[in-house]
Design an enzyme around this catalytic site. Structure first.
Site, mmCIF file in Angstrom:
data_model
loop_
_atom_site.group_PDB
_atom_site.id
_atom_site.type_symbol
_atom_site.label_atom_id
_atom_site.label_comp_id
_atom_site.label_asym_id
_atom_site.label_seq_id
_atom_site.Cartn_x
_atom_site.Cartn_y
_atom_site.Cartn_z
ATOM 1 N N CYS A 109 35.338 36.842 -31.870
ATOM 2 C CA CYS A 109 34.440 35.752 -32.101
ATOM 3 C C CYS A 109 34.508 35.188 -31.677
ATOM 4 C CB CYS A 109 34.193 35.633 -34.229
ATOM 5 S SG CYS A 109 35.717 33.739 -34.279
ATOM 6 N N ASN A 151 38.012 32.502 -32.737
ATOM 7 C CA ASN A 151 39.013 32.888 -33.326
ATOM 8 C C ASN A 151 39.713 32.446 -34.656
ATOM 9 O OD1 ASN A 151 42.192 34.771 -32.573
ATOM 10 N ND2 ASN A 151 40.155 35.383 -33.559
ATOM 11 N N ASP A 196 27.566 32.466 -37.323
ATOM 12 C CA ASP A 196 29.157 31.993 -37.790
ATOM 13 C C ASP A 196 28.302 30.361 -37.923
ATOM 14 O OD1 ASP A 196 30.832 30.234 -36.583
ATOM 15 O OD2 ASP A 196 30.064 29.668 -34.666
ATOM 16 N N CYS A 222 37.500 31.058 -37.498
ATOM 17 C CA CYS A 222 36.596 31.656 -38.666
ATOM 18 C C CYS A 222 36.088 32.805 -38.853
ATOM 19 C CB CYS A 222 34.922 30.532 -38.515
ATOM 20 S SG CYS A 222 35.280 28.952 -38.520
ATOM 21 N N ARG A 223 35.200 33.289 -37.963
ATOM 22 C CA ARG A 223 34.813 35.421 -38.210
ATOM 23 C C ARG A 223 35.844 35.986 -38.001
ATOM 24 N NH1 ARG A 223 29.045 34.455 -35.404
ATOM 25 N NH2 ARG A 223 30.034 33.247 -34.194
ATOM 26 N N SER A 224 35.894 35.847 -36.839
ATOM 27 C CA SER A 224 36.928 37.188 -36.539
ATOM 28 C C SER A 224 38.646 36.768 -37.152
ATOM 29 C CB SER A 224 37.585 37.100 -35.041
ATOM 30 O OG SER A 224 37.993 36.225 -34.716
#
Length: 163
Positions: free
Chosen positions: A9, A12, A127, A14-16
């Protein structure tokens, strides 16, 4: 031979890392620990060395996932050792394909939600960073929904290599 997947993401945090934790749990449940290596990175290095966003940690913990994580930036040299590079949105997909040293490496980059048969036309995982907890919960739902399809694809790819 180990199959390697890296989720990417922006920063690195939140999402990933969320996708990494969820997919690692799916790999373990499938008995593929030691055969599939899972990690994550960001397209930028703004948060390098930081832990995951506290909201990511909370959502993961509330849903029974491990949240140990240290942010890092994706490096083009990693393509040579990775089997799949999973982008969390189309901006990451484009950035990663531009970084790919070869056309073959660019083909390793896929959108996470492309593995979710219930995903509509928009394959981006939004995001959640600038919003509230509901965005992190929505992110987790999308990640969980795509993880089963991704696991199936990884299994098929691994079987194809053995055959």
């Amino acid at each position: 031979m180990t199959y390697r997947v890296c989720f990417v993401c922006t920063g690195n945090i939140c999402r990933s890392p969320m996708a990494e934790s969820v997919f690692r749990a799916r790999v373990k449940e499938a008995g593929l620990e030691g055969l599939v290596e899972v990690d994550s990175a960001g397209t930028g290095g703004w948060h390098e060395g930081d832990g995951a966003d506290p909201r990511t940690v909370t959502v993961l913990a509330d849903n029974g996932y491990d949240s140990a994580h240290t942010a890092r930036q994706f490096q083009p040299s990693w393509f040579s050792r990775l089997d799949l590079v999973i982008a969390l949105d189309t901006g990451h997909l484009k950035a990663l394909r531009r970084l790919a040293p070869t056309a073959q490496d660019a083909q390793k980059v896929r959108l996470l939600r492309s593995f979710d048969p219930s995903a509509d036309g928009d394959l981006d995982v939004p995001d959640p960073y600038y919003g509230g907890m509901d965005g992190f919960e929505e992110c987790l739902e999308m990640v969980e929904s795509a993880s089963e399809g991704l696991l199936t694809a990884v299994r098929e790819d691994m079987e194809g290599r053995v055959a």
